[in-house]
Write an enzyme that holds these catalytic residues in place. Structure first.
Site, PDB file in Angstrom:
ATOM      1  N   HIS A  51     -39.968  38.424 132.031  1.00  0.00           N
ATOM      2  CA  HIS A  51     -41.073  37.697 131.377  1.00  0.00           C
ATOM      3  C   HIS A  51     -40.761  36.201 131.259  1.00  0.00           C
ATOM      4  O   HIS A  51     -41.621  35.358 131.510  1.00  0.00           O
ATOM      5  CB  HIS A  51     -41.298  38.242 129.960  1.00  0.00           C
ATOM      6  CG  HIS A  51     -42.133  39.462 129.888  1.00  0.00           C
ATOM      7  ND1 HIS A  51     -42.794  40.014 130.963  1.00  0.00           N
ATOM      8  CD2 HIS A  51     -42.450  40.255 128.816  1.00  0.00           C
ATOM      9  CE1 HIS A  51     -43.464  41.089 130.561  1.00  0.00           C
ATOM     10  NE2 HIS A  51     -43.269  41.263 129.276  1.00  0.00           N
TER      11      HIS A  51
ATOM     12  N   TYR B 293     -43.615  39.048 117.882  1.00  0.00           N
ATOM     13  CA  TYR B 293     -43.851  39.853 119.083  1.00  0.00           C
ATOM     14  C   TYR B 293     -44.004  38.908 120.270  1.00  0.00           C
ATOM     15  O   TYR B 293     -44.536  37.807 120.135  1.00  0.00           O
ATOM     16  CB  TYR B 293     -45.117  40.708 118.904  1.00  0.00           C
ATOM     17  CG  TYR B 293     -44.958  41.848 117.920  1.00  0.00           C
ATOM     18  CD1 TYR B 293     -44.868  41.599 116.550  1.00  0.00           C
ATOM     19  CD2 TYR B 293     -44.893  43.162 118.347  1.00  0.00           C
ATOM     20  CE1 TYR B 293     -44.708  42.635 115.647  1.00  0.00           C
ATOM     21  CE2 TYR B 293     -44.745  44.217 117.441  1.00  0.00           C
ATOM     22  CZ  TYR B 293     -44.648  43.941 116.087  1.00  0.00           C
ATOM     23  OH  TYR B 293     -44.488  44.964 115.197  1.00  0.00           O
ATOM     24  N   GLU B 294     -43.569  39.353 121.438  1.00  0.00           N
ATOM     25  CA  GLU B 294     -43.476  38.425 122.565  1.00  0.00           C
ATOM     26  C   GLU B 294     -44.825  37.913 123.053  1.00  0.00           C
ATOM     27  O   GLU B 294     -44.891  36.962 123.816  1.00  0.00           O
ATOM     28  CB  GLU B 294     -42.687  39.053 123.723  1.00  0.00           C
ATOM     29  CG  GLU B 294     -43.386  40.211 124.386  1.00  0.00           C
ATOM     30  CD  GLU B 294     -42.468  40.977 125.353  1.00  0.00           C
ATOM     31  OE1 GLU B 294     -41.258  40.752 125.354  1.00  0.00           O
ATOM     32  OE2 GLU B 294     -43.001  41.805 126.094  1.00  0.00           O
ATOM     33  N   SER B 295     -45.907  38.525 122.586  1.00  0.00           N
ATOM     34  CA  SER B 295     -47.240  38.036 122.943  1.00  0.00           C
ATOM     35  C   SER B 295     -47.544  36.685 122.310  1.00  0.00           C
ATOM     36  O   SER B 295     -48.586  36.100 122.598  1.00  0.00           O
ATOM     37  CB  SER B 295     -48.293  39.052 122.515  1.00  0.00           C
ATOM     38  OG  SER B 295     -48.135  39.377 121.146  1.00  0.00           O
ATOM     39  N   GLY B 296     -46.682  36.209 121.431  1.00  0.00           N
ATOM     40  CA  GLY B 296     -46.872  34.877 120.871  1.00  0.00           C
ATOM     41  C   GLY B 296     -47.135  34.843 119.381  1.00  0.00           C
ATOM     42  O   GLY B 296     -47.255  33.773 118.794  1.00  0.00           O
TER      43      GLY B 296
END
Lengths: 283, 257, 283, 257
Positions: free
Chosen positions: A101, B50-53
């Protein structure tokens, strides 16, 4: 300046056989309606770029339209495998270029910034660099530290779904914005589907995430166009469909029948009804 | 005392390690359950990312995906994914990263990429996603995985994320300044890297679990610490909060509970 | 977690002689109240980092507190020279490390991203690399293109002014955000002055520019603390003062007298009154 | 026909070159006046960007600084300064960049850094700011500068931003794909790089200006195009819009008009 078009015309005009295409949206705002139009039109030999291929690429890969997949995590989030992609890779019928990612996010940003590559601190001690020759390194000219590099992503076409466009063709994103803005700025052409077209965005945060009209190629109004993904403030993610997809995609015959009935025989107008089932009250 | 499942005690054991001061990079599934259980019990001020931001998010139900709307709705703010990976993860702002995997070896290296040769896979797994850089950039790593000889393997076919390599000192040799995996919470026990060798060592058995059962779930000959503790049993409060969370989650996702 | 402090304590605790400090704010939100406190406390041998030194560094340099200035454009915007800085440089009494805006912006971002350097396409054909040994290059490992590099900026302390903090110590920025967020994330410690402290930010854009409490060291409420710069939605830029500064700073004796009367004899409480003269109606 | 100042005709001549399709990176002073004059007259859809991060801004008064609140209030949106320089300027999204400088040479290289040696300056100027990368990354560059022998110099003590180097082909040799300076608008005339040599050549004289006057404002022997045109005189509309803009601006900045 962005041109307002029908979905059919936008995809037919801007996506050709052999193109590289990034359909982005990090869980949120995945451009399903546009993806289904690509399936109906049947463009071939595509290089599909996406951090998380999600069901949208499981469908396009399963229909045999992809030559190559560039990705960093190819699963059905919280559910398991993407069975069509998994089978195509296991059978060696689709080429892959695999990253992490961090690498993909940096590669999109570098593309948007018109740089040939990105530098980041990554891939330490792992095996991916052994199988992906595009993972390389540079040495910091100040400290001597060796850092990982990834080539910039510069797709022929970016396809995203956004919340709104205004009459001038400016595009508003909000919520989980992923790498959508970078994907559009990194690409030669872009198709943006939106929930609605408004006269003007009205009062808003001075730093709202907006793609100006002159950075976008085509805009198409497709209410519900992100279903079974979601559009913040419009409708929620159809998590039950993501769970149900596991069974549909596991068997190729079941998959093909589902695609025939739900995609090939469908059109963008069907999305509004799907999204309505998950509608949320406007903020 | 209620009966509970191995999966529940795994989640609870992980949750107990978290504090109000931690900034956690949370993955979907067990890590998300553990972090939110901690937040809803003893660590209400824990920071979840969370890695979605989504920064400092406080979901009321567990997300199915890493980017559910619930995470954004309850976040302090939401940044782009490039910013998340550059400034927040690589920026060194995360104290604890959670990882799981399809396979782990005795030095806590993980595989989530492929079984068999990369170019001719027997089983193609989803891939690394955020894991390679989570493993290297977070202050320390907690791993949660259910045991089994196909998961706890003698030799990984592919290293997706780096734990302790081939033993003590390998992280430092790569220039890594972070601690790497410090705890592995399983459904049967808790393991920690041995201070001298970095080999995973059983430090605590869950109530009612024997050494033989643990060894049966691991393909390499397991080491046990000099003093193996018993994991404190799940409390009523831990179980009820965890089960409520799962029940709310199933309802919200449109799945019969 | 951010600590709420008095301005005096925040500066005394977090800024020491010999520190490198970035007081950022791109025209907007320049931390004047904090800068004046630094002048009153008299920290010495500072390395002052700022893209546009502006009047704030003209004042600190003029008071002899700087050992070195790292900058990319040292003028009084729309007016002319910063006379104190200009004289100190011309007389060789302050060291300089000079970059372009692109380099400085990239250097702050690299610092925030914990990278040792930044890569960009710049400095082509110009003389600055001949006089600044920190301008170097790397070769793209894919295309062979040579690109410019700049070391990351990693100050000991960042000082910024923001609109609001909430009770938890989260900090909200809006409008022209410059490199303030990057400056805080790039620094070991940070002091943030704010217009007001609110219970909670309330409804807001999901992508609002916010520094979480755990990234900030100290927060100080100083209404008007950016005057003669401005705070979007609170008060406008005091352009007349920027124009008037030209005369004040031109002569060292006039400058010193002005500093004595307006800074050394003042305190942070004086800023609110100044800002009130330029107040704008709340949005 | 009203009388007008040399500065006014310089601004007006620059404004006339702009179109609705242009995306301009605008500097403070004359460029800002020219761009906004174009926007308020023949090019209402022109896109103006200021380096402070304001995209597609439509100020009603001219900013004193590059980051006045007026620019943000009237912008489509405002991005961070790193994003501005990475994705918008370096991203190749700007068609026209405006530059000025303290000094220019015959190949339209500019100096805004220093007069005299860099380490022992006679006059220390503000420095490059955005100019080095504006000069290389915009599609083409328009320069506005008042003439004078201390400004139009034979040899620059320092090259802050690159024009055409030492002549035709030097940009390409550096790998630059952009056009560089294509127009220099002065208070007396308009110059363009010669198509064969890239040396600045007078292509148009402002009304009433003689060749001798122009040469008197330039330290090198000036070339004149085979057909030197006369710059069309400022129109009533151009002058009234420009003067209104300046009057509103002075009032807004708290300066007596």
């Amino acid at each position: 300046m962005a041109e307002f078009m029908s979905l059919r015309d936008a995809i037919a005009t801007h996506l050709k056989d052999g193109d590289s295409v990034a359909m982005e949206g990090f869980t949120h705002l995945i451009p399903y309606a546009a993806g289904h139009e690509v399936i109906r039109q049947g463009q071939k030999d595509l290089t599909l770029i996406r951090m998380t291929p999600d069901i949208i690429y499981d469908q396009i890969v399963g229909m045999g339209q992809a030559r190559k997949l560039v990705f960093s995590w190819a699963g059905n989030p919280g559910v398991g495998s993407l069975h069509r992609i998994r089978e195509e890779i296991e059978q060696g019928r689709v080429a892959i270029e695999e990253h992490s990612h961090a690498a993909m996010a940096n590669a999109f940003e570098a593309g948007a910034a018109n740089l040939p590559f990105a530098v980041f601190r990554g891939y330490k001690g792992v095996d991916l660099p052994k199988v992906n020759p595009n993972i390389r390194s540079v040495t910091c000219p100040y400290t001597g530290e060796v850092l990982a590099t990834v080539p910039a992503v510069r797709p022929d076409v970016a396809i995203i779904h956004a919340l709104k466009a205004d009459r001038e063709g400016n595009v508003l994103l909000e919520g989980i914005v992923g790498v959508q803005k970078e994907a559009v700025l990194a690409s030669k052409r872009s198709v943006v589907t939106v929930e609605e077209i408004v006269d003007d965005f009205g009062p808003r945060n001075a730093n709202a995430v907006i793609l100006p009209s002159w950075t976008v190629t085509a805009i198409v109004k497709v209410p519900g166009g992100a279903h079974p993904s979601y559009a913040q403030g419009y409708y929620k993610r159809d998590n039950a469909f993501y769970i149900a997809w596991d069974k549909i995609a596991r068997d190729k015959a079941v998959f093909l029948k589902w695609m025939e009935e739900n995609v090939l025989a469908g059109g963008p107008e069907s999305f509004a009804a799907q999204a309505r089932r998950f509608a949320v009250a406007a903020a | 005392m209620s009966a509970y499942t191995p999966n529940e005690i795994m989640t609870i054991a992980a949750a107990r390690l978290l504090t109000n001061e931690d900034v956690c990079f949370v993955g979907i599934g067990n890590p998300s359950a553990a972090c939110n259980l901690a937040r809803l019990t003893h660590a209400p001020k824990i920071t979840l990312i969370y890695e979605s931001g989504t920064l400092s998010t406080r979901p009321t139900v567990l997300p199915l995906s890493i980017g559910d709307g619930e995470l954004c709705d309850t976040a302090l703010t939401t940044v782009s994914v490039p910013e998340m990976f550059r400034c927040w993860l690589q920026g060194g702002r995360i104290t604890i990263g959670f990882l799981g995997g399809a396979q782990i070896d005795r030095f806590a290296n993980l595989n989530t990429t492929v079984v068999g040769p990369y170019d001719a896979p027997k089983v193609r797994l989803p891939g690394g996603g955020g894991a390679p850089e989570i493993a290297s950039n977070c202050g320390q790593i907690f791993i949660t995985m259910a045991m089994g000889t196909r998961a706890f393997v003698d030799r990984l076919p592919f290293i997706t994320s780096f734990g302790h390599g081939k033993g003590k000192g390998d992280r430092a040799a790569l220039g890594l300044k972070t601690k790497g995996p410090t705890k592995v919470m399983t459904d049967l026990c808790v393991l920690e890297p041995d201070p001298d060798t970095a080999e995973l060592t059983v430090v605590s058995l869950h109530p009612g679990v024997t050494r033989d059962q643990v060894q049966a779930g691991c393909a390499w000959p397991l080491r046990f610490a000099a003093d193996v503790a018993e994991t404190p049993a799940a409390t009523e409060q831990e179980l009820s909060v965890l089960r409520d969370l799962h029940a709310r989650t199933k309802q919200a996702h449109g799945v019969a509970a």
